[in-house]
Design an enzyme around this catalytic site. Structure first.
Site, PDB file in Angstrom:
ATOM      1  CB  ALA A  66      -0.869  -0.010   1.252  1.00 15.80           C
ATOM      2  N   GLY A 112       0.556  -4.870   0.798  1.00 15.90           N
ATOM      3  CA  GLY A 112      -0.599  -4.881  -0.113  1.00 15.90           C
ATOM      4  C   GLY A 112      -0.291  -5.551  -1.450  1.00 15.90           C
ATOM      5  CD  GLU A 115      -2.410  -7.235   2.740  1.00 11.99           C
ATOM      6  OE1 GLU A 115      -2.001  -6.097   2.417  1.00 11.99           O
ATOM      7  OE2 GLU A 115      -3.067  -7.443   3.772  1.00 11.99           O
ATOM      8  CD  GLU A 135       1.466  -5.408   5.572  1.00 10.30           C
ATOM      9  OE1 GLU A 135       2.259  -6.344   5.827  1.00 10.30           O
ATOM     10  OE2 GLU A 135       0.717  -5.414   4.577  1.00 10.30           O
TER      11      GLU A 135
END
Ligand code: CAA
Length: 257
Positions: A66, A112, A115, A135
């Site tokens: 992200a 992300g 993911e 993270e």
């Protein structure tokens, strides 16, 4: 449709989606998530598209996570919103799409990015790829479904190790752990994805979509996967593709779906 953060091309029944923010190692900002939502929705609604191949444009990155710069000043509510909206718009959309998707992981797939690859139905990686959920090293946890999908794919123990250490796996280790199905050289990555897609293309799209639904049902709380399988199996018998598939078998020819 024109996009700023992704490249999108349809060829021979395959929708190619390439995340294209090379300066940011393809980090997923809000705009990129919206564009991916549009491109995946469009491909999923297009009967001529039989498979989606998702990859990254930057030689060393699939997606580096992200976009950290975008959420650095967030509070609790913003954080929850980011995770909820992102999961709905992209990660759940991809996992539950009726068109199968292949993540062609061409470099870093972190946070992300991993993911996103895990929300695809199939994952392959080039030998330079590195995968992890780092993270907790930033003081957050995976928010785009990573705590759930990683445990589904590699088991709870290995997921706990990857998440708590924030470590990265090489492509080879990821294959040993069951996180990716195949590893190949960088040059072979897209051809290998296309080879898998071409096998998918020979099969009944309706049956594939029902199989995806049944497999996903087994990983959804409160839903009995076996019951969904029974019902989806039954509903295959009212599709023209079932008639074509079985007739072709009887006539000793290849089915034409
Ligand atoms: N968000 C925003 N920008 C990122 C980024 C990210 N996730 N990852 C890399 N970039 C940017 C860098 O800031 C840098 O930009 P500038 O040149 O403007 O400074 C550029 O991409 C190149 O990155 P590096 O110079 O760091 O490249 P490197 O080769 O030295 O390192 C890397 C590569 C190891 C992937 C490193 O960039 C890195 O650790 N990135 C962050 C990985 C990460 O922590 N991802 C998880 C994000 S959190 C998340 O995903 C939450 C969630 O689940 C919802």
């Amino acid at each position: 449709m024109s996009y700023e953060n992704i490249l999108n091309e349809n060829k021979d029944g395959i929708c190619y989606i390439t995340i294209n923010r090379p300066k940011q190692l393809n980090a997923l900002n809000g705009a990129t998530i919206l564009e991916l939502n549009k491109a995946i929705t469009k491909a999923n609604n297009d009967n001529s598209i039989r498979c989606i191949i998702l990859t990254g444009s930057e030689a060393k990155a699939f997606v580096a996570g992200a976009d950290i710069k975008e959420f650095a000043a967030f509070d609790k509510k913003d954080g929850e919103n980011l995770a909820r909206q992102g999961q709905k718009l992209l990660f759940d959309l991809l996992e539950n799409a009726t068109t199968p998707s292949i993540a062609a992981i061409n470099g870093f797939a972190l946070g992300g990015g991993l993911e996103l690859a895990m929300a695809c139905h199939i994952r392959i990686a080039s030998d330079n790829a590195k995968m992890g959920l780092p993270e907790v090293s930033l003081g957050v946890i995976p928010g785009y479904g990573g705590t759930q999908r990683l445990a589904h794919l590699v088991g709870k123990g290995k997921a706990m190790e990857m998440i708590t250490t924030a470590g990265m796996l090489s492509a080879e280790e990821a294959q040993q752990w069951g996180l990716v199905n195949h590893v190949c050289s960088q040059d072979e990555l897209i051809p290998m994805a296309e080879k898998i897609a071409s096998k998918i293309k020979h099969n009944s799209p309706k049956a594939i979509s029902k199989a995806i639904k049944a497999v996903n049902a087994g990983f959804t709380d409160g839903i009995n996967g076996f019951e969904v399988e029974i019902s989806e199996f039954g509903s295959c018998f009212e599709t023209p593709e079932f008639i074509e598939g079985t007739t072709a078998f009887m006539e000793k020819r290849k089915a034409n779906f």
